[in-house]
Design an enzyme around this catalytic site. Structure first.
Site, PDB file in Angstrom:
ATOM      1  N   GLN A  22       0.819  -1.200   0.000  1.00  0.00           N
ATOM      2  CA  GLN A  22       0.000   0.000   0.000  1.00  0.00           C
ATOM      3  C   GLN A  22       0.859   1.258   0.000  1.00  0.00           C
ATOM      4  OE1 GLN A  22      -3.253  -0.530   2.607  1.00  0.00           O
ATOM      5  NE2 GLN A  22      -3.925   1.594   2.546  1.00  0.00           N
ATOM      6  N   SER A 103       3.987  -6.321   3.034  1.00  0.00           N
ATOM      7  CA  SER A 103       2.643  -6.250   3.627  1.00  0.00           C
ATOM      8  C   SER A 103       1.606  -6.800   2.653  1.00  0.00           C
ATOM      9  CB  SER A 103       2.335  -4.805   4.045  1.00  0.00           C
ATOM     10  OG  SER A 103       1.127  -4.729   4.772  1.00  0.00           O
ATOM     11  N   LEU A 104       0.734  -5.961   2.122  1.00  0.00           N
ATOM     12  CA  LEU A 104      -0.233  -6.397   1.113  1.00  0.00           C
ATOM     13  C   LEU A 104       0.437  -7.198  -0.003  1.00  0.00           C
ATOM     14  CD1 LEU A 104      -2.832  -6.191  -0.731  1.00  0.00           C
ATOM     15  CD2 LEU A 104      -1.798  -4.084  -1.568  1.00  0.00           C
ATOM     16  N   ARG A 128      -9.632  -7.647   3.943  1.00  0.00           N
ATOM     17  CA  ARG A 128      -8.508  -7.262   4.809  1.00  0.00           C
ATOM     18  C   ARG A 128      -8.430  -5.742   4.933  1.00  0.00           C
ATOM     19  NH1 ARG A 128      -2.907  -5.977   3.749  1.00  0.00           N
ATOM     20  NH2 ARG A 128      -1.445  -6.813   5.300  1.00  0.00           N
ATOM     21  N   HIS A 213       0.087  -2.659  11.178  1.00  0.00           N
ATOM     22  CA  HIS A 213       1.179  -3.481  11.701  1.00  0.00           C
ATOM     23  C   HIS A 213       1.544  -3.112  13.140  1.00  0.00           C
ATOM     24  CE1 HIS A 213       1.567  -5.485   7.899  1.00  0.00           C
ATOM     25  NE2 HIS A 213       1.600  -4.310   7.301  1.00  0.00           N
ATOM     26  N   GLN A 262       0.639 -11.334  10.456  1.00  0.00           N
ATOM     27  CA  GLN A 262       1.218 -10.187   9.744  1.00  0.00           C
ATOM     28  C   GLN A 262       0.468  -8.886   9.997  1.00  0.00           C
ATOM     29  OE1 GLN A 262      -0.012  -8.941   6.044  1.00  0.00           O
ATOM     30  NE2 GLN A 262       1.898  -9.384   4.969  1.00  0.00           N
TER      31      GLN A 262
END
Length: 326
Positions: A22, A103-104, A128, A213, A262
């Site tokens: 992102q 991440s994503l 998500r 996170h 995560q």
């Protein structure tokens, strides 16, 4: 076709495909590939059908503020990344030894590794994104990039701030001298002030919709855990380097557990890059919008080769670099 056994007349080492997260999105991403490559068009069309909305129009035309919403950004970047990947696979016989995503981007990596179908992945990341938006009321969480401070010192600052009642923790360990902290708005602000007072070069507040996170994302992780039960995860066919461990996960049970963890855990990106370097990777191919990850890789090891593919121009350049014979 690519001769993966050669590199500049010598023996090629290992290859990693890396996928952005992102923040890399931009209006217009994927449009030229959609118009010119049937493999890319098929991916965007599949996303539109899976989500029941025109994600492709949002990617190509915006508006930017709508594209920037987390629940839109996540499926949009995933779709663009997989569209580029499928065109690359069609035009070059280049096979990764490792895949990883920020991440994503880990979901793009899992699609590339055969652990998730694209249609399932795009629906999962849509959910998500919503869960992450809903986890913390607007304005109560924050993230800041801390430049020029080592992780041990910053960890101590975050721990003492948290113990004082203002939750904050390391969220993205991106590269030497660049760490993102995340948590309550008060915690991030206080930790940032202490970091500057203790030698950090800069502290840059990030324009994000939530404290990603961090432990404040636990409600999102719980919802994601239930959502993942609805989908089939397979063992990965390629070594996937997971954000939470900076190590390989391939068994479906490990993959699911790492995806849940995560959401509220730090992204160990620098560690992941170092792991792949130690394993012999000497070419990182960034697949998706932007060039952020290539820049981070270079800050870990300036000598390593990187290639970024995000549109037709960079695709053609990449094919030349990979010594494709058309």
């Amino acid at each position: 076709m690519v001769d993966q056994g050669k590199k500049g007349g010598g023996i090629m080492g290992k290859i990693a495909f890396i996928f952005p997260g992102q923040g890399s999105q931009y209006v217009g991403m994927g449009a030229d590939l959609y118009e010119q490559e049937s493999a890319a068009k098929a991916v965007f069309d599949e996303a539109d059908q899976a989500l029941g909305v025109s994600l492709s129009a949002l990617c190509f035309e915006g508006p930017e503020d709508t594209l920037r919403l987390t629940a839109n950004t996540q499926p949009a970047i995933l779709t663009d990344s997989i569209a580029i990947l499928n065109v690359l696979k069609e035009k070059a016989s280049v096979t990764p030894d490792y895949v990883a995503g920020h991440s994503l981007g880990e979901y793009s990596a899992l699609v590339a590794a055969g652990a998730l179908s694209f249609a399932d992945a795009v629906q999962i990341v849509r959910s998500r994104g919503r869960y992450m938006e809903e986890a913390v009321p607007a304005g109560q969480g924050a993230m800041s990039a801390v430049m020029g401070m080592d992780r041990e010192a910053l960890t101590e600052i975050c721990q003492s701030t948290t113990e004082a009642g203002y939750p904050v923790q390391l969220a993205n360990l991106n590269c030497p001298g660049q760490i993102v902290i995340s948590g309550s708005a008060e915690g991030v602000a206080q930790a940032g002030d202490v970091a500057k007072a203790n030698g950090a070069k800069r502290v840059i507040p990030l324009n994000v919709s939530g404290p990603f996170h961090s432990m404040l994302m636990e409600p999102a992780a719980e919802k994601l855990s239930r959502k993942l039960d609805e989908y089939m995860i397979q063992d990965a066919g390629v070594a996937v380097v997971a954000n939470v461990s900076a190590n390989v996960v391939q068994a479906k049970e490990e993959i699911k557990a790492s995806l849940i963890k995560q959401v509220a855990s730090p992204v160990l990106w620098e560690d992941s890059v170092r792991f792949m370097l130690d394993e012999g990777v000497d070419l990182f191919i960034e697949i998706g919008p932007g060039t952020v990850l290539s820049g981070l890789v270079k800050k870990v090891d300036r000598k390593v080769r990187t290639i970024s593919i995000q549109d037709m121009v960079t695709l053609e350049k990449a094919l030349e670099q990979l010594q494709v014979q058309k």
